[in-house]
Motif scaffolding. Sequence first.
Motif, mmCIF file in Angstrom:
data_model
loop_
_atom_site.group_PDB
_atom_site.id
_atom_site.type_symbol
_atom_site.label_atom_id
_atom_site.label_comp_id
_atom_site.label_asym_id
_atom_site.label_seq_id
_atom_site.Cartn_x
_atom_site.Cartn_y
_atom_site.Cartn_z
ATOM 1 N N PHE A 121 1.141 -1.319 0.571
ATOM 2 C CA PHE A 121 0.414 -0.011 0.286
ATOM 3 C C PHE A 121 0.513 1.161 0.325
ATOM 4 C CE2 PHE A 121 -3.241 -2.321 2.082
ATOM 5 C CZ PHE A 121 -4.220 -3.171 1.722
ATOM 6 N N ASN A 122 0.669 2.261 -1.315
ATOM 7 C CA ASN A 122 0.964 3.484 -0.964
ATOM 8 C C ASN A 122 0.479 4.704 -1.540
ATOM 9 O OD1 ASN A 122 3.427 5.450 -0.999
ATOM 10 N ND2 ASN A 122 4.760 4.735 -2.474
ATOM 11 N N PRO A 123 -0.199 4.978 -0.981
ATOM 12 C CA PRO A 123 0.178 5.762 0.766
ATOM 13 C C PRO A 123 -0.369 4.274 1.335
ATOM 14 C CG PRO A 123 -0.513 7.385 0.034
ATOM 15 C CD PRO A 123 -0.818 6.459 -1.299
ATOM 16 N N ILE A 124 -0.521 4.568 2.343
ATOM 17 C CA ILE A 124 -1.593 3.633 3.027
ATOM 18 C C ILE A 124 -3.305 3.823 3.634
ATOM 19 C CG2 ILE A 124 0.160 2.043 4.510
ATOM 20 C CD1 ILE A 124 -0.221 3.202 6.823
ATOM 21 N N GLU A 125 -3.312 5.179 3.495
ATOM 22 C CA GLU A 125 -4.392 6.261 4.294
ATOM 23 C C GLU A 125 -5.371 6.066 2.344
ATOM 24 O OE1 GLU A 125 -1.451 7.751 6.749
ATOM 25 O OE2 GLU A 125 -1.537 6.802 4.106
ATOM 26 N N THR A 126 -4.865 6.407 1.262
ATOM 27 C CA THR A 126 -5.539 5.704 0.500
ATOM 28 C C THR A 126 -5.968 4.323 -0.113
ATOM 29 O OG1 THR A 126 -4.817 6.141 -1.268
ATOM 30 C CG2 THR A 126 -5.150 7.995 -0.358
ATOM 31 N N ALA A 127 -5.633 3.270 0.302
ATOM 32 C CA ALA A 127 -5.843 1.805 -0.084
ATOM 33 C C ALA A 127 -7.235 1.586 -0.054
ATOM 34 C CB ALA A 127 -5.248 0.561 1.529
ATOM 35 N N PHE A 128 -7.364 1.512 0.654
ATOM 36 C CA PHE A 128 -9.701 1.275 -0.430
ATOM 37 C C PHE A 128 -10.020 1.687 -1.279
ATOM 38 C CE2 PHE A 128 -13.739 0.121 -0.108
ATOM 39 C CZ PHE A 128 -13.709 -1.261 0.613
ATOM 40 N N ILE A 129 -9.638 3.041 -1.290
ATOM 41 C CA ILE A 129 -9.639 3.275 -2.872
ATOM 42 C C ILE A 129 -8.802 3.631 -3.640
ATOM 43 C CG2 ILE A 129 -9.646 5.656 -3.953
ATOM 44 C CD1 ILE A 129 -10.644 7.346 -1.245
ATOM 45 N N ASP A 130 -7.711 2.464 -4.006
ATOM 46 C CA ASP A 130 -6.535 2.257 -4.953
ATOM 47 C C ASP A 130 -7.296 0.589 -4.894
ATOM 48 O OD1 ASP A 130 -5.150 4.642 -4.461
ATOM 49 O OD2 ASP A 130 -4.033 3.885 -2.985
ATOM 50 N N ILE A 131 -7.374 0.710 -3.878
ATOM 51 C CA ILE A 131 -7.673 -1.010 -4.539
ATOM 52 C C ILE A 131 -9.688 -1.084 -4.835
ATOM 53 C CG2 ILE A 131 -9.064 -3.285 -3.371
ATOM 54 C CD1 ILE A 131 -7.608 -3.235 -0.952
ATOM 55 N N GLY A 132 -9.875 -0.143 -4.973
ATOM 56 C CA GLY A 132 -11.476 0.057 -6.180
ATOM 57 C C GLY A 132 -11.427 0.554 -7.501
ATOM 58 N N LYS A 133 -10.149 1.221 -7.460
ATOM 59 C CA LYS A 133 -9.770 1.894 -8.802
ATOM 60 C C LYS A 133 -8.966 0.204 -9.688
ATOM 61 C CE LYS A 133 -6.488 4.930 -11.693
ATOM 62 N NZ LYS A 133 -5.697 6.290 -11.150
ATOM 63 N N LEU A 134 -8.186 -0.667 -8.766
ATOM 64 C CA LEU A 134 -8.055 -1.682 -9.310
ATOM 65 C C LEU A 134 -8.887 -2.518 -9.624
ATOM 66 C CD1 LEU A 134 -5.470 -4.099 -10.182
ATOM 67 C CD2 LEU A 134 -5.979 -5.090 -7.499
ATOM 68 N N ILE A 135 -10.369 -2.914 -8.999
ATOM 69 C CA ILE A 135 -11.363 -3.945 -9.158
ATOM 70 C C ILE A 135 -12.344 -3.036 -10.413
ATOM 71 C CG2 ILE A 135 -10.941 -5.104 -6.922
ATOM 72 C CD1 ILE A 135 -12.961 -3.697 -5.910
#
Length: 428
Positions: free
Chosen positions: A244-258
């Motif tokens: 995770f980089n940065p960890i604060e936006t991890a969930f939104i980054d996962i959303g972008k991945l899927i």
Amino acid sequence: MLFGLAFVGPTAPYSLYGIATVKSEGHLPLVYLIAMVAMIFTAVSYGRMAAAFPEAGSTYAYSAKALHPVWGFMAGWCMILDYILIPLLSVIFASLTAAKIFPPIPYYVWAVIAAGGITLVNLRGIEMTARANYWMNLIMGASLVWFIVAAVWALAHGVGERTLFSAKPFYNPETFSFQAIIGTSSLAVLSFIGFDGITTLSEDAKNPQRDILRATVLVCLIAGTLFVLQSYLAQMVWPNYSAFNPIETAFIDIGKLIGGETFYLFLSFVLLVAGMASAINGQASASRLLFGMGRDRLLPHKIFAYIHPTLGTPIYSVFLMGGISLIGAMVLQYVEAAELINFGAFIGFMSVNLAVINYYLLRERRRGAKNLLLNLVAPGLGFLVCFYIWLHLSFFALKLGALWLALGFVYLLFLTRGFRKNLVDLKI
């Protein structure tokens, strides 16, 4: 129930996911499961006290009537801090999010819009608040459905763990640490803060003796189940939490991945909606807590105990909370407000758990086998969990919280003329 879910926020893991997953070493679903069980004990205590004293004031009223008026005042004073900070924090968060999504409009304009909007909704009464909650929960629910469907599709097509079922998010022998799990449970409990706001609506409910308990416990169960499901699917989709980089936006980054850029933008919008929902419900609870204390003349009666004859709302309390949220959003940083919330919240939680023991077990003498479970074991466990979390708050929160307590005690000395007058005889 909609009020409580909007207050808690069914999308609470969105902002907490990265930090909590790293801290738990990839076991956040297990952490949320533990936190849900722990908070249900306190939820039951709130519901049972609402059945005994179905009136506005919540923590203050329960502690004053079941423990002692002075204890009730101090517990209510702590919860005032909590209820002031929840809508204030949400206004700051919503304004920051809106300014990020729409940068041409400056932050302070969004702060005025956010504070004014939540005040207008609450002035219209609990039915208007419930209607707003319905639509905001609908938007947050839509994001959850989208996330679940997208995550399942991604896992079925070779993303992450490439399977829908795995025990690793609950127990991975390679990284499991009991200390890490317990430490993160204290953090995860923060996602549930706000469920107690339901009890401030006891006088707005049709059958508070029955419905407040049901709604409070159901909110914890529903929110906890959603938290476990969200964190489980996120962990399965992106198992390498160290990336995770940065960890604060991890969930939104996962959303972008899927879900791609579209889902990424939608999740950002949902965070804005979640902030507004929490602010609306926080202000509603705060205004009714102030009303309860004003009616008992612990705050100026003519101001705080006034109910508008047409709207049926404590309008002066609502206006006051709106003003505090706006001014606070202009002068406080998000982190400063966030660190203080838990100080008042957990003192209030501990007081209500003790109130159940004192009222039902000691005063009412309900001591059968079933009653011992309900009147001693459950509230006792709720108290111990809350006390453990409270002891592990930051030094900043404990220091400023202690200052707030000291101010409350000085105000109490002034009200009672150095305890020469009883609280029940006050007329201010």
